[in-house]
Scaffold this motif. Structure first.
Motif, PDB file in Angstrom:
ATOM      1  N   SER A 278      56.443  22.861  74.503  1.00 55.31           N
ATOM      2  CA  SER A 278      57.061  22.200  73.354  1.00 55.31           C
ATOM      3  C   SER A 278      56.518  22.751  72.044  1.00 55.31           C
ATOM      4  N   PHE A 279      55.306  23.302  72.072  1.00 45.96           N
ATOM      5  CA  PHE A 279      54.734  23.931  70.894  1.00 45.96           C
ATOM      6  C   PHE A 279      55.047  25.432  70.855  1.00 45.96           C
ATOM      7  N   ILE A 280      55.065  26.051  72.033  1.00 43.88           N
ATOM      8  CA  ILE A 280      55.281  27.489  72.095  1.00 43.88           C
ATOM      9  C   ILE A 280      56.701  27.861  71.693  1.00 43.88           C
ATOM     10  N   ASN A 281      57.690  27.084  72.143  1.00 44.41           N
ATOM     11  CA  ASN A 281      59.087  27.415  71.856  1.00 44.41           C
ATOM     12  C   ASN A 281      59.391  27.496  70.358  1.00 44.41           C
ATOM     13  N   PRO A 282      59.024  26.489  69.543  1.00 48.55           N
ATOM     14  CA  PRO A 282      59.305  26.618  68.102  1.00 48.55           C
ATOM     15  C   PRO A 282      58.507  27.726  67.439  1.00 48.55           C
ATOM     16  N   LEU A 283      57.269  27.947  67.902  1.00 43.97           N
ATOM     17  CA  LEU A 283      56.485  29.050  67.348  1.00 43.97           C
ATOM     18  C   LEU A 283      57.163  30.387  67.637  1.00 43.97           C
ATOM     19  N   ALA A 284      57.676  30.540  68.840  1.00 45.48           N
ATOM     20  CA  ALA A 284      58.371  31.779  69.197  1.00 45.48           C
ATOM     21  C   ALA A 284      59.642  31.949  68.374  1.00 45.48           C
ATOM     22  N   THR A 285      60.349  30.837  68.147  1.00 46.51           N
ATOM     23  CA  THR A 285      61.579  30.896  67.357  1.00 46.51           C
ATOM     24  C   THR A 285      61.294  31.378  65.942  1.00 46.51           C
ATOM     25  N   VAL A 286      60.300  30.784  65.293  1.00 49.12           N
ATOM     26  CA  VAL A 286      59.950  31.183  63.928  1.00 49.12           C
ATOM     27  C   VAL A 286      59.467  32.622  63.908  1.00 49.12           C
ATOM     28  N   ALA A 287      58.692  33.029  64.929  1.00 48.96           N
ATOM     29  CA  ALA A 287      58.185  34.399  64.984  1.00 48.96           C
ATOM     30  C   ALA A 287      59.315  35.414  65.102  1.00 48.96           C
ATOM     31  N   VAL A 288      60.298  35.117  65.940  1.00 47.28           N
ATOM     32  CA  VAL A 288      61.431  36.025  66.115  1.00 47.28           C
ATOM     33  C   VAL A 288      62.201  36.186  64.814  1.00 47.28           C
ATOM     34  N   PHE A 289      62.481  35.064  64.155  1.00 47.97           N
ATOM     35  CA  PHE A 289      63.238  35.154  62.909  1.00 47.97           C
ATOM     36  C   PHE A 289      62.410  35.769  61.790  1.00 47.97           C
ATOM     37  N   ALA A 290      61.093  35.605  61.846  1.00 49.09           N
ATOM     38  CA  ALA A 290      60.230  36.271  60.875  1.00 49.09           C
ATOM     39  C   ALA A 290      60.327  37.782  61.031  1.00 49.09           C
ATOM     40  N   LEU A 291      60.406  38.246  62.284  1.00 52.05           N
ATOM     41  CA  LEU A 291      60.526  39.673  62.543  1.00 52.05           C
ATOM     42  C   LEU A 291      61.894  40.202  62.120  1.00 52.05           C
ATOM     43  N   ILE A 292      62.949  39.479  62.512  1.00 52.73           N
ATOM     44  CA  ILE A 292      64.309  39.965  62.259  1.00 52.73           C
ATOM     45  C   ILE A 292      64.659  39.904  60.778  1.00 52.73           C
ATOM     46  N   PHE A 293      64.445  38.713  60.174  1.00 54.93           N
ATOM     47  CA  PHE A 293      64.888  38.525  58.793  1.00 54.93           C
ATOM     48  C   PHE A 293      63.782  38.735  57.764  1.00 54.93           C
ATOM     49  N   GLY A 294      62.552  38.856  58.232  1.00 53.61           N
ATOM     50  CA  GLY A 294      61.469  39.103  57.293  1.00 53.61           C
ATOM     51  C   GLY A 294      61.064  40.553  57.210  1.00 53.61           C
ATOM     52  N   VAL A 295      61.336  41.309  58.282  1.00 58.18           N
ATOM     53  CA  VAL A 295      60.916  42.706  58.331  1.00 58.18           C
ATOM     54  C   VAL A 295      62.116  43.643  58.422  1.00 58.18           C
ATOM     55  N   ILE A 296      62.990  43.389  59.403  1.00 54.43           N
ATOM     56  CA  ILE A 296      64.107  44.313  59.651  1.00 54.43           C
ATOM     57  C   ILE A 296      65.234  44.096  58.642  1.00 54.43           C
ATOM     58  N   PHE A 297      65.793  42.881  58.641  1.00 54.17           N
ATOM     59  CA  PHE A 297      66.853  42.563  57.689  1.00 54.17           C
ATOM     60  C   PHE A 297      66.281  41.584  56.667  1.00 54.17           C
ATOM     61  N   ARG A 298      65.898  42.097  55.554  1.00 55.62           N
ATOM     62  CA  ARG A 298      65.246  41.246  54.562  1.00 55.62           C
ATOM     63  C   ARG A 298      66.279  40.389  53.836  1.00 55.62           C
ATOM     64  N   GLY A 299      66.118  39.091  53.961  1.00 54.05           N
ATOM     65  CA  GLY A 299      66.965  38.159  53.235  1.00 54.05           C
ATOM     66  C   GLY A 299      66.117  37.367  52.264  1.00 54.05           C
ATOM     67  N   SER A 300      66.761  36.516  51.498  1.00 55.37           N
ATOM     68  CA  SER A 300      66.001  35.749  50.513  1.00 55.37           C
ATOM     69  C   SER A 300      66.695  34.428  50.215  1.00 55.37           C
ATOM     70  N   VAL A 301      65.896  33.451  49.883  1.00 59.23           N
ATOM     71  CA  VAL A 301      66.361  32.176  49.361  1.00 59.23           C
ATOM     72  C   VAL A 301      65.451  31.815  48.200  1.00 59.23           C
ATOM     73  N   GLU A 302      65.867  30.830  47.443  1.00 55.40           N
ATOM     74  CA  GLU A 302      65.023  30.411  46.329  1.00 55.40           C
ATOM     75  C   GLU A 302      63.739  29.786  46.864  1.00 55.40           C
ATOM     76  N   PRO A 303      62.616  30.003  46.182  1.00 60.17           N
ATOM     77  CA  PRO A 303      61.345  29.398  46.629  1.00 60.17           C
ATOM     78  C   PRO A 303      61.450  27.874  46.654  1.00 60.17           C
TER      79      PRO A 303
END
Length: 289
Positions: A42-67
């Motif tokens: 229950s803790f690992i699944n959300p951590l993995a989800t955030v990690a995957v999206f951090a890799l995809i949208f934080g490194v590969i496809f850089r997106g942005s929202v307002e702070p």
């Protein structure tokens, strides 16, 4: 026996609650049975989800929202991660509620008990899992933006309850529809994919404002004004709930009055509608199954 006794035709709220809690407990306890890590998933699944999206949208496809307004967080990956995890909770609640009757057809034909508890417990078990996932999201927000997120915990619990109420009500409606028309479950799988993208899970409404203005510049207008794409998206209840979660976890702010009232209206209203429809059409469930 858990379901051994027969219930009266008019079920008391206490009996319904008791059976709902028992079935929810059984679902929660059996969810990770036989796994090595058990509840840690229950803790690992959300951590993995955030990690995957951090890799995809934080490194590969850089997106942005307002702070974040009060958090100062500037992480598109976390923003999307919050949306995906909260969307999965709402979506799974509706789907599990929809399938609760059909998947328990054998039980329903053998013993009498209040049928609605199957939907209640299906969503209730997901609420328990989601609370563990919220702990992870709060922890990440705490590290990224500071302790102010802890002030949002009571609001988060209220939003979670309202989201569960909405999912339960819609699940009850779809559960009845699925009993009479089995194609509903297959159609919903298709609709659910469209609904996800229409809920702003992976893009912000500010992006829609840009699209809206671009279309207007190209001659697409409604009564001489830009087509109100953003307004139409805001009519989506899932987008409203996601906005409330993001307000708490990303902005560290109480959802606006409009969003708060919309969450209450959707949650309470859908649950009431679901209960009314379920009560009216549930008498012939066993015959149809």
């Amino acid at each position: 026996m858990l379901l051994g006794r027969r219930f009266d035709a008019e079920e008391s709220p206490r009996r319904v609650l008791d059976l709902t809690l028992r079935l929810t407990q059984r679902s929660v306890s059996s969810e990770f049975k036989g796994t090595a890590l058990g509840r840690l998933w229950s803790f690992i699944n959300p951590l993995a989800t955030v990690a995957v999206f951090a890799l995809i949208f934080g490194v590969i496809f850089r997106g942005s929202v307002e702070p974040g307004r009060y958090s100062g967080i500037d992480s598109f990956a976390l923003w999307i991660g919050i949306g995906v995890i909260c969307w999965n909770f709402l979506s799974a609640g509706v789907i599990n509620g929809m399938n609760a009757l059909v998947s328990n057809a054998g039980l329903l034909t053998k013993v009498y008990f209040p049928r609605q508890v199957l939907v209640y417990s299906a969503v209730g078990a997901l609420v328990v899992d989601f609370l563990f996932e919220l702990v992870v999201l709060v922890g990440i927000s705490l590290i990224a933006g500071g302790a102010r997120v802890l002030l949002m915990l009571p609001v988060l619990l209220v939003v979670t309850v309202l989201t569960a109420m909405f999912a339960t009500g819609l699940g009850m409606v779809l559960a009845i529809a699925t009993v009479y028309f089995r194609d509903i479950s297959h159609l919903w799988q298709i609709f659910n994919q469209v609904w996800m993208y229409a809920s702003g899970v992976v893009f912000s409404l500010s992006m829609l404002d840009q699209v809206q203005n671009q279309l207007f510049d190209r001659g697409w207008a409604f009564n001489g004004r830009p087509i109100p794409i953003t307004m139409l998206f805001r009519l989506n209840p899932a987008e409203t709930f996601l906005e409330a979660f993001r307000s708490c976890l990303y902005d560290f702010a109480v959802p606006s009055l409009g969003v708060s009232l919309a969450c209450v209206a959707w949650g309470v209203g859908m649950l009431l509608v679901g209960r009314l429809i379920f009560r009216r059409y549930s008498t012939r469930i066993v015959e149809e199954l």
